[in-house]
Write an enzyme that holds these catalytic residues in place. Structure first.
Site, PDB file in Angstrom:
ATOM      1  N   ARG A  56     -50.389 -95.449 -34.762  1.00 28.70           N
ATOM      2  CA  ARG A  56     -51.550 -95.596 -33.861  1.00 28.70           C
ATOM      3  C   ARG A  56     -51.337 -94.768 -32.594  1.00 28.70           C
ATOM      4  O   ARG A  56     -52.262 -94.165 -32.061  1.00 28.70           O
ATOM      5  CB  ARG A  56     -51.779 -97.079 -33.513  1.00 28.70           C
ATOM      6  N   TYR A 108     -78.423 -90.208 -27.837  1.00 23.81           N
ATOM      7  CA  TYR A 108     -78.279 -90.738 -29.188  1.00 23.81           C
ATOM      8  C   TYR A 108     -78.559 -92.247 -29.161  1.00 23.81           C
ATOM      9  O   TYR A 108     -78.055 -92.951 -28.280  1.00 23.81           O
ATOM     10  CB  TYR A 108     -76.859 -90.433 -29.660  1.00 23.81           C
ATOM     11  N   ASP A 180     -71.859 -85.419 -23.527  1.00 24.14           N
ATOM     12  CA  ASP A 180     -71.805 -85.408 -24.990  1.00 24.14           C
ATOM     13  C   ASP A 180     -72.222 -84.006 -25.434  1.00 24.14           C
ATOM     14  O   ASP A 180     -73.383 -83.628 -25.313  1.00 24.14           O
ATOM     15  CB  ASP A 180     -72.766 -86.482 -25.528  1.00 24.14           C
ATOM     16  N   LYS A 205     -70.154 -84.105 -36.767  1.00 24.22           N
ATOM     17  CA  LYS A 205     -71.247 -83.144 -36.807  1.00 24.22           C
ATOM     18  C   LYS A 205     -70.704 -81.711 -36.893  1.00 24.22           C
ATOM     19  O   LYS A 205     -70.027 -81.392 -37.843  1.00 24.22           O
ATOM     20  CB  LYS A 205     -72.169 -83.364 -35.613  1.00 24.22           C
TER      21      LYS A 205
END
Ligand SMILES: *Cc1c(COP(=O)(O)O)cnc(C)c1O
Length: 387
Positions: A56, A108, A180, A205
Site C-alpha cells: 500500500r 464531472y 482537473d 481517460k
C-alpha cells in the site's frame, strides 16, 4: 511519496512520455517496467530494507507511473489512486471541517456528488460558481475559503477557466488551486504553469487511453502538499494495483501521438457539424465561434477530441445516440475508440435539473469522445445516424 528524478526532467514531452519514470531493471535489463505484483518485500534485517516495506505504501511499478505523469505535468511529485474520484477524495482530505471550497459549477457529476453528498456531512462548505468569469471566484471568497477547484475545459459544456487569472487570485489569498486536467491531458495543457498547485486526472481517460482500467492521479510541485498527499495516500489507502499502473504507464507512452489524432479528428468533426442543419449548437473550443476560443489558444496547445452538440429535440438526440455504428453508446471518454453519450442521463444525472438547464446541459445535448479512427469514417457514421 514519489518524487521525480533529475533525469525525468530532461527532454521534451514526446520523449518524456516514453522515458520519464523508467525503472532500470538490474535483474534482466527489461525494457518494459516489471509489474511488481507483490504485497510485501523481504527485509534483510529488522529495520533494514531496500526502501520497500508494504504494497500500500510503496510499489515500484506505481512509482514509475507516478514519475512519468508528474514529469509530463511539470510537477515534482505524483500520487496514483484507484480511481479519479479516489484522487479527488484525497484532495478534499487536505481540508478540514469549516473550510470553504469554491468550485466550478460545471464539473464531472461524480465530483459534485462527492463534495455535496459526502464532504458537506463532514463540515466542508462549497460554492459552485460560473468559472468562465474569474471575477466570480473573487466574489465568492469568504474568510474560510481554502481551495478553488475547477475543470477546464469542462465536461460536457466545454467552458474554459482562465487559469492565469484564477491562479493570481488564489495566490494573492494564499488558497489552494486544484485543477482537473482530465479533458486536456498534459500534452495540451499544463495548469501548474499558470498558478495551479494541484492537478488531478482520471487516468481512466486519455492518460491510459485504452479503456481497460480505472485510475486517478494527483501531482504537485509543493513539498508541503506532497508530504500531506503521501501521508493521505497511505493512510486512506485507495491505491491502484500494480497491473493497472503498468497499463496506464503503457498508455502514456503513446499519449502525445494519440492526442495529435484525437485533436485532428475533433477539429474535422467539429467543422463538419457546423455544416449540419440538425445541429443547433456546437461546443468545441477549437472553433473560432467558441466564445472562449482566444483563451483556449492562450492556455492550451490544442483543443482535443471532446465535442458536445445540441440537436434541439430530445427525441432526435435519442435517435442519433441509438444510430451510430462506430461511435459506441457508452459513458467515459479518452480511449482510442470513439464514444457517444448523453450527459443529462449518464455522467450528469446527479446534477440538479435547474443547474443543468442554467448552463445549457439540455436533454438534447449529445457528447462525442472522438477516438483515433479515420475522421472520414467517423463523419460518415454520424451522417448516417443523423439522417
Ligand atoms: C471520469 C472523470 C472523473 C472521475 O474519474 P473516475 O476514474 O471515473 O473515478 C473526474 N473528472 C473528470 C473530468 C472525468 O471525466
Amino acid at each position: 511519496m514519489t518524487r521525480i528524478r533529475e533525469a525525468d526532467k530532461s527532454h521534451r514531452p514526446g520523449t518524456r512520455a516514453i522515458h520519464a519514470g523508467r525503472i532500470d531493471d538490474l535483474n534482466a535489463g527489461a525494457i518494459m517496467p516489471p509489474i511488481y505484483q507483490t504485497s510485501t518485500y523481504r527485509q534483510e534485517a529488522l529495520g533494514v530494507n531496500k526502501g520497500y516495506e508494504y504494497g500500500r505504501t510503496h510499489n515500484p511499478t506505481r512509482e514509475a507511473f507516478e514519475r512519468n505523469v508528474a514529469s509530463l505535468e511539470g510537477a515534482e511529485y505524483g500520487f496514483a489512486f484507484a480511481s479519479g474520484l479516489a484522487a479527488i477524495d484525497v484532495l478534499m482530505k487536505l481540508l478540514k471541517a469549516g473550510d470553504h471550497v469554491i468550485c466550478g459549477e460545471n464539473v464531472y457529476g461524480g465530483t459534485m456528488r462527492l463534495m455535496v453528498r459526502v464532504y458537506e456531512q463532514f463540515g466542508l462548505t462549497f460554492s459552485f460558481v460560473d468559472m468562465r468569469d474569474a471575477e466570480a471566484v473573487a466574489r465568492a471568497l469568504k474568510p474560510t475559503t481554502r481551495m478553488v477547484y475547477c475543470e477546464t475545459p469542462t465536461n460536457p459544456m466545454m467552458f474554459l477557466t482562465d487559469l492565469k487569472a484564477v491562479g493570481d487570485i488564489t495566490q494573492a489569498h494564499g488558497l489552494l488551486f486544484a485543477v482537473d486536467n482530465t479533458f486536456a491531458s498534459p500534452i495540451l495543457q499544463r495548469p501548474l504553469d499558470f498558478g495551479a498547485n494541484l492537478v488531478m486526472h482520471s487516468t481512466t481517460k486519455y492518460l491510459n487511453g485504452h479503456s481497460d482500467m480505472v485510475g486517478g492521479i494527483v501531482v504537485t510541485r509543493r513539498d508541503d502538499l506532497a508530504e500531506r498527499l503521501g501521508f493521505l495516500q497511505n493512510a486512506s489507502g485507495a491505491v491502484p494495483g500494480p497491473m493497472d499502473c503498468w497499463l496506464a504507464l503503457r498508455g502514456t507512452k503513446t499519449l502525445p501521438l494519440r492526442m495529435k489524432q484525437h485533436e485532428a479528428n475533433g477539429r474535422q468533426i467539429a467543422a463538419w457539424l457546423t455544416t449540419q442543419k440538425a445541429v443547433k449548437k456546437i461546443y468545441y473550443p477549437g472553433l473560432a465561434t467558441h466564445p472562449q476560443h482566444e483563451l483556449a489558444k492562450r492556455q492550451m496547445k490544442g483543443f482535443g477530441g471532446m465535442i458536445s452538440f445540441d440537436v434541439g429535440d430530445p427525441e432526435r438526440a435519442r435517435k442519433i445516440l441509438g444510430g451510430t455504428r462506430i461511435f459506441a453508446l457508452a459513458e467515459s471518454l479518452g480511449g482510442v475508440e470513439s464514444l457517444i453519450g448523453h450527459p443529462a442521463s449518464q455522467t450528469h444525472a446527479a446534477v440538479p435539473l435547474a443547474m443543468r438547464q442554467a448552463m445549457g446541459l439540455t436533454d438534447s445535448l449529445v457528447r462525442l469522445s472522438c477516438g483515433v479512427e479515420e475522421a472520414e469514417d467517423l463523419i460518415e457514421d454520424l451522417a448516417q445516424a443523423m439522417d
